[in-house]
Design a protein around this motif. Structure first.
Motif, PDB file in Angstrom:
ATOM      1  N   GLY A   1       0.787  -1.224   0.000  1.00 39.88           N
ATOM      2  CA  GLY A   1       0.000   0.000   0.000  1.00 39.88           C
ATOM      3  C   GLY A   1       0.815   1.268   0.000  1.00 39.88           C
ATOM      4  O   GLY A   1       0.243   2.368   0.083  1.00 39.88           O
TER       5      GLY A   1
ATOM      6  N   THR B   1      -5.325  12.954   0.396  1.00 41.32           N
ATOM      7  CA  THR B   1      -6.218  11.946   0.948  1.00 41.32           C
ATOM      8  C   THR B   1      -5.490  10.610   0.934  1.00 41.32           C
ATOM      9  O   THR B   1      -4.664  10.350   0.063  1.00 41.32           O
ATOM     10  CB  THR B   1      -7.520  11.842   0.145  1.00 41.32           C
ATOM     11  OG1 THR B   1      -7.227  11.484  -1.220  1.00 41.32           O
ATOM     12  CG2 THR B   1      -8.278  13.168   0.168  1.00 41.32           C
ATOM     13  N   GLY B   2      -5.801   9.765   1.915  1.00 45.49           N
ATOM     14  CA  GLY B   2      -5.091   8.493   2.020  1.00 45.49           C
ATOM     15  C   GLY B   2      -3.713   8.676   2.611  1.00 45.49           C
ATOM     16  O   GLY B   2      -2.737   8.096   2.139  1.00 45.49           O
TER      17      GLY B   2
ATOM     18  N   PHE C   1      -2.385   7.572   5.311  1.00 44.06           N
ATOM     19  CA  PHE C   1      -1.889   6.272   5.770  1.00 44.06           C
ATOM     20  C   PHE C   1      -0.739   6.469   6.779  1.00 44.06           C
ATOM     21  O   PHE C   1      -0.879   7.197   7.746  1.00 44.06           O
ATOM     22  CB  PHE C   1      -1.478   5.431   4.567  1.00 44.06           C
ATOM     23  CG  PHE C   1      -1.324   3.952   4.833  1.00 44.06           C
ATOM     24  CD1 PHE C   1      -2.182   3.299   5.694  1.00 44.06           C
ATOM     25  CD2 PHE C   1      -0.319   3.235   4.204  1.00 44.06           C
ATOM     26  CE1 PHE C   1      -2.036   1.931   5.943  1.00 44.06           C
ATOM     27  CE2 PHE C   1      -0.167   1.870   4.439  1.00 44.06           C
ATOM     28  CZ  PHE C   1      -1.021   1.226   5.308  1.00 44.06           C
TER      29      PHE C   1
ATOM     30  N   GLU D   1      -6.754  10.749   6.668  1.00 40.98           N
ATOM     31  CA  GLU D   1      -6.713   9.290   6.715  1.00 40.98           C
ATOM     32  C   GLU D   1      -7.911   8.784   7.513  1.00 40.98           C
ATOM     33  O   GLU D   1      -8.173   9.261   8.623  1.00 40.98           O
ATOM     34  CB  GLU D   1      -5.418   8.793   7.358  1.00 40.98           C
ATOM     35  CG  GLU D   1      -5.337   7.288   7.514  1.00 40.98           C
ATOM     36  CD  GLU D   1      -5.590   6.539   6.213  1.00 40.98           C
ATOM     37  OE1 GLU D   1      -6.503   5.683   6.193  1.00 40.98           O
ATOM     38  OE2 GLU D   1      -4.880   6.809   5.218  1.00 40.98           O
TER      39      GLU D   1
ATOM     40  N   ASP E   1      -8.549   5.253   7.972  1.00 39.20           N
ATOM     41  CA  ASP E   1      -8.311   3.932   8.548  1.00 39.20           C
ATOM     42  C   ASP E   1      -7.823   4.059   9.997  1.00 39.20           C
ATOM     43  O   ASP E   1      -6.738   4.578  10.256  1.00 39.20           O
ATOM     44  CB  ASP E   1      -7.272   3.181   7.717  1.00 39.20           C
ATOM     45  CG  ASP E   1      -7.068   1.751   8.183  1.00 39.20           C
ATOM     46  OD1 ASP E   1      -7.674   1.355   9.208  1.00 39.20           O
ATOM     47  OD2 ASP E   1      -6.289   1.032   7.533  1.00 39.20           O
TER      48      ASP E   1
ATOM     49  N   ARG F   1     -13.336  10.337   7.300  1.00 39.63           N
ATOM     50  CA  ARG F   1     -13.627  10.095   5.890  1.00 39.63           C
ATOM     51  C   ARG F   1     -13.565  11.406   5.118  1.00 39.63           C
ATOM     52  O   ARG F   1     -14.000  12.458   5.612  1.00 39.63           O
ATOM     53  CB  ARG F   1     -15.004   9.464   5.732  1.00 39.63           C
ATOM     54  CG  ARG F   1     -15.167   8.114   6.431  1.00 39.63           C
ATOM     55  CD  ARG F   1     -16.449   7.433   5.978  1.00 39.63           C
ATOM     56  NE  ARG F   1     -17.590   8.331   6.028  1.00 39.63           N
ATOM     57  CZ  ARG F   1     -18.753   8.118   5.394  1.00 39.63           C
ATOM     58  NH1 ARG F   1     -18.910   7.031   4.654  1.00 39.63           N
ATOM     59  NH2 ARG F   1     -19.745   8.972   5.508  1.00 39.63           N
TER      60      ARG F   1
ATOM     61  N   HIS G   1      -4.483  12.774  -4.526  1.00 41.01           N
ATOM     62  CA  HIS G   1      -5.396  11.665  -4.243  1.00 41.01           C
ATOM     63  C   HIS G   1      -4.581  10.391  -4.052  1.00 41.01           C
ATOM     64  O   HIS G   1      -3.803  10.014  -4.925  1.00 41.01           O
ATOM     65  CB  HIS G   1      -6.376  11.437  -5.390  1.00 41.01           C
ATOM     66  CG  HIS G   1      -6.999  10.068  -5.330  1.00 41.01           C
ATOM     67  ND1 HIS G   1      -8.086   9.780  -4.536  1.00 41.01           N
ATOM     68  CD2 HIS G   1      -6.642   8.900  -5.921  1.00 41.01           C
ATOM     69  CE1 HIS G   1      -8.392   8.499  -4.654  1.00 41.01           C
ATOM     70  NE2 HIS G   1      -7.523   7.941  -5.483  1.00 41.01           N
ATOM     71  N   ASP G   2      -4.775   9.735  -2.906  1.00 41.37           N
ATOM     72  CA  ASP G   2      -4.169   8.415  -2.714  1.00 41.37           C
ATOM     73  C   ASP G   2      -5.000   7.597  -1.727  1.00 41.37           C
ATOM     74  O   ASP G   2      -4.471   6.801  -0.963  1.00 41.37           O
ATOM     75  CB  ASP G   2      -2.725   8.536  -2.217  1.00 41.37           C
ATOM     76  CG  ASP G   2      -1.925   7.255  -2.476  1.00 41.37           C
ATOM     77  OD1 ASP G   2      -2.401   6.406  -3.267  1.00 41.37           O
ATOM     78  OD2 ASP G   2      -0.841   7.106  -1.886  1.00 41.37           O
ATOM     79  N   SER G   3      -6.319   7.814  -1.753  1.00 36.18           N
ATOM     80  CA  SER G   3      -7.215   7.033  -0.890  1.00 36.18           C
ATOM     81  C   SER G   3      -7.837   5.918  -1.717  1.00 36.18           C
ATOM     82  O   SER G   3      -7.149   5.263  -2.481  1.00 36.18           O
ATOM     83  CB  SER G   3      -8.264   7.955  -0.264  1.00 36.18           C
ATOM     84  OG  SER G   3      -9.002   8.640  -1.253  1.00 36.18           O
ATOM     85  N   GLY G   4      -9.141   5.676  -1.580  1.00 38.77           N
ATOM     86  CA  GLY G   4      -9.783   4.590  -2.302  1.00 38.77           C
ATOM     87  C   GLY G   4      -9.661   4.751  -3.813  1.00 38.77           C
ATOM     88  O   GLY G   4      -9.952   5.819  -4.353  1.00 38.77           O
ATOM     89  N   HIS G   5      -9.240   3.680  -4.491  1.00 38.76           N
ATOM     90  CA  HIS G   5      -8.968   3.782  -5.921  1.00 38.76           C
ATOM     91  C   HIS G   5     -10.073   3.188  -6.792  1.00 38.76           C
ATOM     92  O   HIS G   5      -9.803   2.666  -7.874  1.00 38.76           O
ATOM     93  CB  HIS G   5      -7.629   3.123  -6.249  1.00 38.76           C
ATOM     94  CG  HIS G   5      -6.460   3.819  -5.617  1.00 38.76           C
ATOM     95  ND1 HIS G   5      -6.257   5.173  -5.709  1.00 38.76           N
ATOM     96  CD2 HIS G   5      -5.444   3.335  -4.863  1.00 38.76           C
ATOM     97  CE1 HIS G   5      -5.156   5.501  -5.064  1.00 38.76           C
ATOM     98  NE2 HIS G   5      -4.645   4.411  -4.537  1.00 38.76           N
TER      99      HIS G   5
END
Length: 242
Positions: free
Chosen positions: A62, A87-88, A90, A116, A118, A141, A160-164
């Motif tokens: 990831g 975003t994302g 992590f 993030e 998670d 979220r 952008h690097d969250s949900g793909h």
């Protein structure tokens, strides 16, 4: 913010009765030259070697590989943004290379808002202590946070690097494109996973109906590209400020 990425405004010769159309745009060679130079500098640096050691020790699943980290660093270093949202976030590998670029560009007042959602990861664990002063960590979220006042109304760069998934990427692109200032930079990781980035860029082109050539007056971006699994596009600048 630097305006070197904005195109010169030039006009093609027109015959009598010919409607005014902008000529084919000049290539933004300075963007590519600078990004290539900064990326090469980072790839061979001690900083990259150390961060790749940390990446391996944490577990690479990831996380961006060296090529994409260097590209992200180079785009940020070239663009010199003051307000960035990612975003994302992590464990903070992408944030680290953004923050390093800001530090190397002496952008001491710049801020990175890193989102993030998670709750089960070690949030921003890889970010070195000496770079954390520019980091604004946000847990939650994306779709909830954008409805609050936790983010600035205007930003200079978005990652952008969250949900793909296709629709999630499209939604984030649209949301943060609206927030981008003129000349702002939109960046996405993992653009190969679906057509969201390609379609987003395509939809912001406009073409002259007669010639089929690019109509810059109606297009929304100045330049776009892909390097490794990083895609980027530069929002059109305001001619009055060029």
């Amino acid at each position: 913010m630097s305006q070197r990425h904005l195109l010169s405004r030039i006009w093609s010769p027109r015959g009598k009765g010919t409607p005014p159309l902008e000529s084919w745009p000049l290539p933004l060679y300075d963007v590519w030259d600078d990004v290539a130079s900064f990326a090469a500098e980072m790839r061979t640096s001690d900083f990259m070697a150390e961060m790749m050691r940390r990446r391996a020790a944490h577990g690479s699943h990831g996380l961006m590989a060296a090529l994409d980290c260097a590209t992200l660093y180079a785009l940020t270093r070239w663009h010199r943004p003051s307000v960035i949202v990612e975003t994302g976030g992590f464990v903070g590998l992408s944030a680290t290379f953004i923050l390093k670029a800001l530090a190397d560009a002496n952008m001491v007042n710049a801020r990175l808002y890193s989102i993030e959602s998670d709750e089960n990861c070690e949030h921003w664990a890889l970010v070195p202590d000496d770079l954390r002063h520019s980091l604004v960590p946000l847990r939650g979220r994306v779709e909830d946070i954008v409805r609050t006042e936790k983010l600035p109304a205007k930003i200079d760069m978005f990652l952008h690097d969250s949900g793909h998934t296709y629709w999630h990427m499209r939604g984030e692109f649209r949301e943060f494109w609206r927030r981008l200032s003129n000349g702002g930079l939109l960046v996405s990781h993992d653009v190969h996973m679906n057509a969201a980035f390609a379609k987003f860029v395509t939809e912001r082109y406009a073409h002259d109906k007669k010639t089929g050539l690019l109509d810059r007056s109606r297009s929304e971006h100045e330049e776009w590209g892909r390097w490794g699994y990083i895609g980027f596009t530069i929002k059109k600048g305001d001619p009055a400020n060029a």
